[in-house]
Design a protein around this motif. Structure first.
Motif, PDB file in Angstrom:
ATOM      1  N   ASN A   1       0.805  -1.218   0.000  1.00  0.00           N
ATOM      2  CA  ASN A   1       0.000   0.000   0.000  1.00  0.00           C
ATOM      3  C   ASN A   1       0.836   1.265   0.000  1.00  0.00           C
ATOM      4  O   ASN A   1       0.322   2.363   0.198  1.00  0.00           O
ATOM      5  CB  ASN A   1      -0.949   0.017   1.199  1.00  0.00           C
ATOM      6  CG  ASN A   1      -2.366  -0.364   0.801  1.00  0.00           C
ATOM      7  OD1 ASN A   1      -2.679  -0.449  -0.384  1.00  0.00           O
ATOM      8  ND2 ASN A   1      -3.224  -0.604   1.775  1.00  0.00           N
ATOM      9  N   GLY A   2       2.134   1.126  -0.204  1.00  0.00           N
ATOM     10  CA  GLY A   2       2.977   2.303  -0.319  1.00  0.00           C
ATOM     11  C   GLY A   2       3.577   2.768   0.991  1.00  0.00           C
ATOM     12  O   GLY A   2       3.203   2.323   2.072  1.00  0.00           O
ATOM     13  N   VAL A   3       4.535   3.686   0.862  1.00  0.00           N
ATOM     14  CA  VAL A   3       5.238   4.279   2.004  1.00  0.00           C
ATOM     15  C   VAL A   3       4.491   5.551   2.409  1.00  0.00           C
ATOM     16  O   VAL A   3       4.032   6.300   1.541  1.00  0.00           O
ATOM     17  CB  VAL A   3       6.702   4.602   1.622  1.00  0.00           C
ATOM     18  CG1 VAL A   3       7.422   5.324   2.749  1.00  0.00           C
ATOM     19  CG2 VAL A   3       7.425   3.311   1.256  1.00  0.00           C
ATOM     20  N   PRO A   4       4.353   5.826   3.704  1.00  0.00           N
ATOM     21  CA  PRO A   4       3.616   7.012   4.142  1.00  0.00           C
ATOM     22  C   PRO A   4       4.107   8.302   3.489  1.00  0.00           C
ATOM     23  O   PRO A   4       5.310   8.495   3.285  1.00  0.00           O
ATOM     24  CB  PRO A   4       3.856   7.032   5.656  1.00  0.00           C
ATOM     25  CG  PRO A   4       4.096   5.604   6.014  1.00  0.00           C
ATOM     26  CD  PRO A   4       4.822   5.011   4.835  1.00  0.00           C
ATOM     27  N   TYR A   5       3.144   9.184   3.207  1.00  0.00           N
ATOM     28  CA  TYR A   5       3.447  10.479   2.592  1.00  0.00           C
ATOM     29  C   TYR A   5       4.489  11.245   3.393  1.00  0.00           C
ATOM     30  O   TYR A   5       5.433  11.809   2.829  1.00  0.00           O
ATOM     31  CB  TYR A   5       2.152  11.281   2.483  1.00  0.00           C
ATOM     32  CG  TYR A   5       2.336  12.709   2.022  1.00  0.00           C
ATOM     33  CD1 TYR A   5       2.598  12.998   0.683  1.00  0.00           C
ATOM     34  CD2 TYR A   5       2.255  13.768   2.922  1.00  0.00           C
ATOM     35  CE1 TYR A   5       2.766  14.305   0.245  1.00  0.00           C
ATOM     36  CE2 TYR A   5       2.428  15.079   2.507  1.00  0.00           C
ATOM     37  CZ  TYR A   5       2.681  15.345   1.171  1.00  0.00           C
ATOM     38  OH  TYR A   5       2.857  16.638   0.758  1.00  0.00           O
ATOM     39  N   VAL A   6       4.339  11.255   4.709  1.00  0.00           N
ATOM     40  CA  VAL A   6       5.258  11.995   5.579  1.00  0.00           C
ATOM     41  C   VAL A   6       6.690  11.492   5.406  1.00  0.00           C
ATOM     42  O   VAL A   6       7.638  12.283   5.321  1.00  0.00           O
ATOM     43  CB  VAL A   6       4.817  11.878   7.055  1.00  0.00           C
ATOM     44  CG1 VAL A   6       5.854  12.484   7.989  1.00  0.00           C
ATOM     45  CG2 VAL A   6       3.463  12.555   7.264  1.00  0.00           C
ATOM     46  N   VAL A   7       6.869  10.184   5.336  1.00  0.00           N
ATOM     47  CA  VAL A   7       8.194   9.588   5.166  1.00  0.00           C
ATOM     48  C   VAL A   7       8.761   9.922   3.790  1.00  0.00           C
ATOM     49  O   VAL A   7       9.959  10.232   3.654  1.00  0.00           O
ATOM     50  CB  VAL A   7       8.131   8.060   5.383  1.00  0.00           C
ATOM     51  CG1 VAL A   7       9.467   7.411   5.038  1.00  0.00           C
ATOM     52  CG2 VAL A   7       7.743   7.740   6.820  1.00  0.00           C
TER      53      VAL A   7
END
Length: 395
Positions: free
Chosen positions: A275-281
Motif C-alpha cells: 500500500n505504499g510508504v507514508p506520505y510523511v516519510v
C-alpha cells in the motif's frame, strides 16, 4: 495445517541472537565494565535537520483538509521518484520515473522481488554473505550455490563459466566484507548474466560511502546492465532512515524474461501486495536530495568515514590484515593469532569490552575473520580502537 518446513533450515538468522545472549551474560557477570558495540550496522547520528523539517511540514499538511493524503500511489509519489532521478542523473545515470519504485526498505524488496521468480531457479550468492539473501531463498525452497571468496581474491568473487545460476546476488560495497567491485569486475558479472539469461539483484545500500572514482555506485553505470539487473537501495545508510523506513528499487523497462516484462510484473506485484510508504516519510526522503540535504547528509557520512579510518589505522599499527573501511562503513579483518571467529569474539569482549560480529556467521568462508562497523559514536570508536590496538600488541 501444513507448515513451511524450510524455516527450520535457517541458521544465519540466529547470529545476532547468539551475540545478544553472549553480551548479556558477560554484562551480568561484569556489571562494572563498559561495553562498546561495533557489531550491528545500525546508524547512530540523528536525521538531518532539513529531513526532520520536511517530516514536520508534511505532518502539518496532513492535519489540514487541503493537504491531507490518504492512499498514495503504491509505487511512490512522483516528487520522490523525480528526486531519485536527479540523484542518479548527477552521476551520469539516466532512469525513467516509472522505473523507480519506492519501498519501506531494501530488506523488504530483497525478499519480495523473489516472488516474481519460480522456486526452480538456482540462486548464486557470495560467501561470506548478508544472511538475508540466503534465508529469503531457503524459506522459498530454492537451490543455493555459493561463490566462495577469500583474502586471496580480496573477498570479491568473480563469475565461473562452469557454474550456471539464474539469480545472482551482488552487494557492492559488500556487507559484511566492505569490499567493492570495480567497473571492469561488474562488467564481467553483467556479461555472465546476459550469457546465462540470469538476473542480478544488485544491493546498493552502501553506495553513498564510495569515494573512489574507479568504483561504480550503480550497476546501471555498466553497459548491458539494464537488460539483466534490478537495483535495490535504501535510505537507511545514506540518510539514517533505519527507524524511519524507506528505500527504492530500480527495474529497467528493458528487463524481460520468457516474454514477460519485469518492470510491469513488479508494478503489478506492488499494486497488489503493497500500500505504499507514508506520505510523511516520502517527503522526508525527498529532502535528502535537496542541496541542503546532501550537504547535511555528507557531514554524517564523513562522521562514519572518520570512524572507519580510526579503526583501520589501529589495525594498520598492529599489522592486522583487513579490507573495507575506505569505501565502506565495514572493516573485515583477519582474526589475529589464528583465532577462529567466535574465539576472537570472546577474546575481544573479555580483553577489550568491544562487541563485533564473527565472520563465520556470514558463511563458511568467513571463518577466521571478523566484522567491525563504523556506525558507532566517535569517542567510543576511538576508545575501542585504542583498546583493540593495545590488546593485540600484547598477544
Amino acid at each position: 495445517m501444513k507448515m513451511n518446513k524450510h524455516y527450520n533450515e535457517l541458521k544465519a538468522s540466529y547470529l545476532f541472537v547468539d551475540i545478544a545472549h553472549k553480551v548479556a551474560a558477560y554484562q551480568e557477570a561484569h556489571p562494572e565494565k563498559e561495553i562498546i558495540r561495533l557489531g550491528i550496522g545500525d546508524v547512530t547520528q540523528p536525521l538531518a535537520k532539513c529531513v526532520v523539517k520536511a517530516m514536520h511540514d508534511a505532518a502539518d499538511e496532513m492535519g489540514t483538509k487541503e493537504g491531507f493524503h490518504g492512499y498514495g500511489p503504491e509505487q511512490g509519489y512522483p516528487f520522490l521518484k523525480q528526486a531519485i532521478q536527479g540523484y542518479y542523473a548527477g552521476r551520469g545515470t539516466q532512469l525513467a520515473e516509472d522505473e523507480i519504485f519506492i519501498s519501506d526498505g531494501a530488506k523488504s524488496d530483497l525478499a519480495n522481488v523473489l516472488g516474481l521468480f519460480d522456486v526452480d531457479n538456482t540462486v548464486l550468492v557470495p560467501d561470506p554473505v548478508y544472511p538475508t539473501y540466503v534465508d529469503d531463498n531457503v524459506t522459498d525452497g530454492r537451490k543455493i550455490i555459493y561463490s566462495r571468496t577469500s583474502q586471496e581474491n580480496g573477498f570479491l568473487g568473480m563469475p565461473d563459466e562452469n557454474v550456471k545460476a539464474d539469480i545472482i546476488y551482488i552487494c557492492s560495497p559488500n556487507n559484511p566484507t566492505g569490499a567493492a567491485y570495480t567497473r571492469d569486475q561488474l562488467k564481467a558479472w553483467v556479461d555472465y548474466a546476459r550469457k546465462n539469461d540470469a538476473i542480478i539483484l544488485y544491493d546498493a545500500a552502501y553506495e553513498c560511502f564510495i569515494s573512489d572514482k574507479n568504483l561504480a555506485r550503480s550497476i546501471f553505470e555498466i553497459e548491458g546492465a539494464r537488460e539483466c539487473a534490478i537495483e535495490i537501495c535504501s535510505f537507511s545508510k545514506i540518510a539514517g532512515f533505519t527507524g524511519t523506513r524507506c528505500g527504492y528499487t530500480v527495474v529497467p523497462k528493458e528487463l524481460e524474461r520468457e516474454g514477460m516484462n519485469i518492470n510491469k510484473l513488479w508494478l503489478r506485484r506492488q499494486t497488489t501486495k503493497f500500500n505504499g510508504v507514508p506520505y510523511v516519510v516520502q517527503r522526508a526522503a525527498a529532502a535528502v536530495f535537496t542541496e541542503s540535504g546532501m550537504a547535511e547528509i555528507q557531514q554524517n557520512l564523513d562522521y562514519y568515514r572518520k570512524n572507519a579510518k580510526v579503526i583501520a589505522d589501529a589495525l594498520d599499527e598492529c599489522g592486522v590484515w583487513y579490507c573495507g573501511g575506505k569505501n565502506s562503513p565495514y572493516i573485515w579483518l583477519r582474526c589475529p593469532g589464528n583465532m577462529k571467529s567466535w574465539e576472537f569474539f570472546d577474546w575481544l569482549l573479555e580483553n577489550c569490552g568491544v562487541v563485533g560480529t564473527p565472520g563465520v556467521g556470514f558463511g563458511e568462508c568467513g571463518e577466521g575473520y571478523f566484522r567491525l562497523t563504523a556506525f558507532g559514536d566517535a569517542e567510543k570508536t576511538k576508545m575501542a580502537a585504542e583498546r583493540i590496538k593495545t590488546a593485540i600488541k600484547a598477544l
